[in-house]
Design a protein around this motif. Structure first.
Motif, PDB file in Angstrom:
ATOM      1  N   ARG A  11       0.835  -1.200   0.000  1.00 30.40           N
ATOM      2  CA  ARG A  11       0.000   0.000   0.000  1.00 30.40           C
ATOM      3  C   ARG A  11       0.869   1.250   0.000  1.00 30.40           C
ATOM      4  O   ARG A  11       0.566   2.233  -0.692  1.00 30.40           O
ATOM      5  CB  ARG A  11      -0.925  -0.002   1.215  1.00 30.40           C
ATOM      6  CG  ARG A  11      -2.010  -1.070   1.172  1.00 30.40           C
ATOM      7  CD  ARG A  11      -3.064  -0.809   2.226  1.00 30.40           C
ATOM      8  NE  ARG A  11      -2.522  -0.885   3.585  1.00 30.40           N
ATOM      9  CZ  ARG A  11      -2.503  -1.988   4.312  1.00 30.40           C
ATOM     10  NH1 ARG A  11      -2.957  -3.123   3.819  1.00 30.40           N
ATOM     11  NH2 ARG A  11      -2.028  -1.972   5.551  1.00 30.40           N
ATOM     12  N   ASN A  12       1.951   1.212   0.768  1.00 30.60           N
ATOM     13  CA  ASN A  12       2.858   2.356   0.804  1.00 30.60           C
ATOM     14  C   ASN A  12       3.514   2.594  -0.553  1.00 30.60           C
ATOM     15  O   ASN A  12       3.687   3.740  -0.985  1.00 30.60           O
ATOM     16  CB  ASN A  12       3.934   2.151   1.875  1.00 30.60           C
ATOM     17  CG  ASN A  12       3.377   2.262   3.286  1.00 30.60           C
ATOM     18  OD1 ASN A  12       2.270   2.739   3.489  1.00 30.60           O
ATOM     19  ND2 ASN A  12       4.141   1.814   4.263  1.00 30.60           N
ATOM     20  N   ALA A  70       0.979   4.234  -2.794  1.00 34.73           N
ATOM     21  CA  ALA A  70       0.817   5.645  -2.464  1.00 34.73           C
ATOM     22  C   ALA A  70       2.008   6.460  -2.963  1.00 34.73           C
ATOM     23  O   ALA A  70       1.842   7.568  -3.502  1.00 34.73           O
ATOM     24  CB  ALA A  70       0.648   5.818  -0.954  1.00 34.73           C
ATOM     25  N   ARG A 104       1.768   6.972  -6.612  1.00 36.39           N
ATOM     26  CA  ARG A 104       0.799   8.025  -6.942  1.00 36.39           C
ATOM     27  C   ARG A 104       1.441   9.405  -6.810  1.00 36.39           C
ATOM     28  O   ARG A 104       1.219  10.285  -7.651  1.00 36.39           O
ATOM     29  CB  ARG A 104      -0.419   7.913  -6.034  1.00 36.39           C
ATOM     30  CG  ARG A 104      -1.493   8.955  -6.317  1.00 36.39           C
ATOM     31  CD  ARG A 104      -2.778   8.651  -5.589  1.00 36.39           C
ATOM     32  NE  ARG A 104      -3.790   9.671  -5.826  1.00 36.39           N
ATOM     33  CZ  ARG A 104      -5.062   9.569  -5.483  1.00 36.39           C
ATOM     34  NH1 ARG A 104      -5.483   8.461  -4.882  1.00 36.39           N
ATOM     35  NH2 ARG A 104      -5.923  10.543  -5.724  1.00 36.39           N
ATOM     36  N   HIS A 121     -11.405  13.284  -1.598  1.00 32.30           N
ATOM     37  CA  HIS A 121     -10.402  12.292  -1.992  1.00 32.30           C
ATOM     38  C   HIS A 121     -11.040  11.335  -2.987  1.00 32.30           C
ATOM     39  O   HIS A 121     -12.134  10.806  -2.743  1.00 32.30           O
ATOM     40  CB  HIS A 121      -9.918  11.512  -0.764  1.00 32.30           C
ATOM     41  CG  HIS A 121      -9.028  10.357  -1.105  1.00 32.30           C
ATOM     42  ND1 HIS A 121      -7.689  10.504  -1.394  1.00 32.30           N
ATOM     43  CD2 HIS A 121      -9.291   9.017  -1.232  1.00 32.30           C
ATOM     44  CE1 HIS A 121      -7.154   9.322  -1.657  1.00 32.30           C
ATOM     45  NE2 HIS A 121      -8.109   8.412  -1.572  1.00 32.30           N
ATOM     46  N   ASP A 159      -6.962   3.333   1.408  1.00 23.65           N
ATOM     47  CA  ASP A 159      -5.658   3.301   2.063  1.00 23.65           C
ATOM     48  C   ASP A 159      -4.739   4.427   1.587  1.00 23.65           C
ATOM     49  O   ASP A 159      -3.610   4.534   2.046  1.00 23.65           O
ATOM     50  CB  ASP A 159      -4.974   1.935   1.894  1.00 23.65           C
ATOM     51  CG  ASP A 159      -4.844   1.496   0.447  1.00 23.65           C
ATOM     52  OD1 ASP A 159      -4.562   2.345  -0.408  1.00 23.65           O
ATOM     53  OD2 ASP A 159      -5.048   0.293   0.167  1.00 23.65           O
ATOM     54  N   GLN A 160      -5.227   5.281   0.667  1.00 20.85           N
ATOM     55  CA  GLN A 160      -4.459   6.463   0.269  1.00 20.85           C
ATOM     56  C   GLN A 160      -5.112   7.760   0.744  1.00 20.85           C
ATOM     57  O   GLN A 160      -4.692   8.851   0.369  1.00 20.85           O
ATOM     58  CB  GLN A 160      -4.291   6.488  -1.256  1.00 20.85           C
ATOM     59  CG  GLN A 160      -3.420   5.347  -1.785  1.00 20.85           C
ATOM     60  CD  GLN A 160      -3.229   5.384  -3.285  1.00 20.85           C
ATOM     61  OE1 GLN A 160      -3.578   6.362  -3.948  1.00 20.85           O
ATOM     62  NE2 GLN A 160      -2.681   4.321  -3.843  1.00 20.85           N
ATOM     63  N   SER A 196      -4.848   9.155   3.491  1.00 22.22           N
ATOM     64  CA  SER A 196      -3.915   9.992   4.264  1.00 22.22           C
ATOM     65  C   SER A 196      -3.237  11.041   3.393  1.00 22.22           C
ATOM     66  O   SER A 196      -2.855  12.113   3.891  1.00 22.22           O
ATOM     67  CB  SER A 196      -2.863   9.118   4.946  1.00 22.22           C
ATOM     68  OG  SER A 196      -2.087   8.415   3.984  1.00 22.22           O
ATOM     69  N   LEU A 197      -3.076  10.784   2.083  1.00 23.87           N
ATOM     70  CA  LEU A 197      -2.464  11.780   1.201  1.00 23.87           C
ATOM     71  C   LEU A 197      -3.315  13.042   1.153  1.00 23.87           C
ATOM     72  O   LEU A 197      -2.817  14.161   1.293  1.00 23.87           O
ATOM     73  CB  LEU A 197      -2.300  11.199  -0.212  1.00 23.87           C
ATOM     74  CG  LEU A 197      -1.391   9.971  -0.360  1.00 23.87           C
ATOM     75  CD1 LEU A 197      -1.359   9.525  -1.807  1.00 23.87           C
ATOM     76  CD2 LEU A 197       0.008  10.259   0.149  1.00 23.87           C
ATOM     77  N   ASP A 236     -10.029   2.824  -7.358  1.00 20.06           N
ATOM     78  CA  ASP A 236      -9.470   4.096  -7.809  1.00 20.06           C
ATOM     79  C   ASP A 236     -10.538   5.143  -8.084  1.00 20.06           C
ATOM     80  O   ASP A 236     -10.222   6.292  -8.405  1.00 20.06           O
ATOM     81  CB  ASP A 236      -8.596   3.888  -9.048  1.00 20.06           C
ATOM     82  CG  ASP A 236      -9.366   3.323 -10.233  1.00 20.06           C
ATOM     83  OD1 ASP A 236     -10.485   2.796 -10.026  1.00 20.06           O
ATOM     84  OD2 ASP A 236      -8.851   3.408 -11.374  1.00 20.06           O
TER      85      ASP A 236
END
Length: 257
Positions: free
Chosen positions: A96-97, A100, A103, A200, A205-206, A208-209, A243
């Motif tokens: 996942r990291n 991110a 991205r 968002h 799981d993204q 947080s961005l 997405d």
């Protein structure tokens, strides 16, 4: 001394280990020599200890923690199942990291449009739990499943509430807007007021961005965020590709409305 005893150097060669490793295993209580000479302190092992020595080395090469290895040597069952599951969870977190980070590399740091909106107070039914930071997604999903089973088709918004600062135990709250008391949940009222809001689009799981971008917007303008971060879930993940998931993020602004 029994003729079957092997000095540590010979035993190390037999096991294809180093003397230093064997001494370390002894210090940790994983594999003690069968005999230690009281005068010289020399360590002596029995050939039958080679299997345990090589098992320890093999498990360490697989990044199995020493505490778990000790439990394996004590004959506990299911220990390695737990280690495997934790490794899988860690691998999923790393993937996942990576996604991110990719991205960010592809699109740059998120700069979502931020607006200030006035939110009314909302009566909700909530389900709460706590999670380790790496388990927030799984715990949130489990809480949402419990909430939906209790509430049924929601009357209004579905909302997640998360602290702005993560600790070792993260409180997780999911809420469904409703005008009735729902067995199996707790009633609550989410405060109204002025909130900074950003949208968002993408996997949960993204989030947080976008969350960091929202907090950066508030900081640049001298706003102090109050209370938890709200995630308002617009899309149904059962029918929407990851997405294309739409989530509105909101933080209450101190001293505003």
């Amino acid at each position: 001394m029994n003729e079957g005893h092997l000095p540590i150097g010979r035993f190390a060669r037999l096991c294809r280990l180093s003397v230093k490793q064997l001494r370390h295993y002894d210090e940790l209580g994983l594999l003690a020599p069968d005999r230690v000479d009281p005068d010289t302190g020399y360590r002596y092992y029995l050939p039958r200890q080679a299997r345990a020595a090589m098992l320890i080395a093999m498990l360490r090469s697989l990044d199995v923690p020493l505490r778990s290895i000790a439990r394996v040597l004590d004959g506990e069952t299911g220990v390695l199942d737990g280690v495997r599951d934790r490794m899988r969870a860690d691998l999923a977190r790393r993937e996942r990291n990576v996604a991110a980070l990719q991205r960010i590399l592809s699109d740059g740091m998120p700069r979502p449009e931020v607006t200030v909106v006035h939110e009314p107070a909302r009566r909700v039914a909530v389900v709460r739990d706590v999670a380790a930071p790496e388990e927030i997604g799984a715990v949130t999903s489990a809480c949402m499943a419990r909430l939906m089973a209790a509430v049924g088709p929601p009357e209004g918004l579905l909302i997640g509430l998360f602290p702005l600062d993560l600790t070792q135990e993260v409180p997780v709250t999911v809420a469904a807007e409703t005008s009735r008391d729902v067995p199996g949940t707790s009633p609550d009222v989410l405060p109204g007021g002025s909130y900074a809001s950003a949208t968002h689009v993408g996997p949960y799981d993204q989030i947080s961005l976008t969350g960091h971008a929202l907090l950066a917007w508030a900081g640049e303008r001298g706003h102090t965020p109050v209370g938890p971060l709200r995630e308002v879930y617009v899309s149904d993940p059962a029918t929407t590709p990851p997405d294309r998931l739409v989530t509105h993020l909101m933080i209450k602004l101190e001293g505003e409305g």
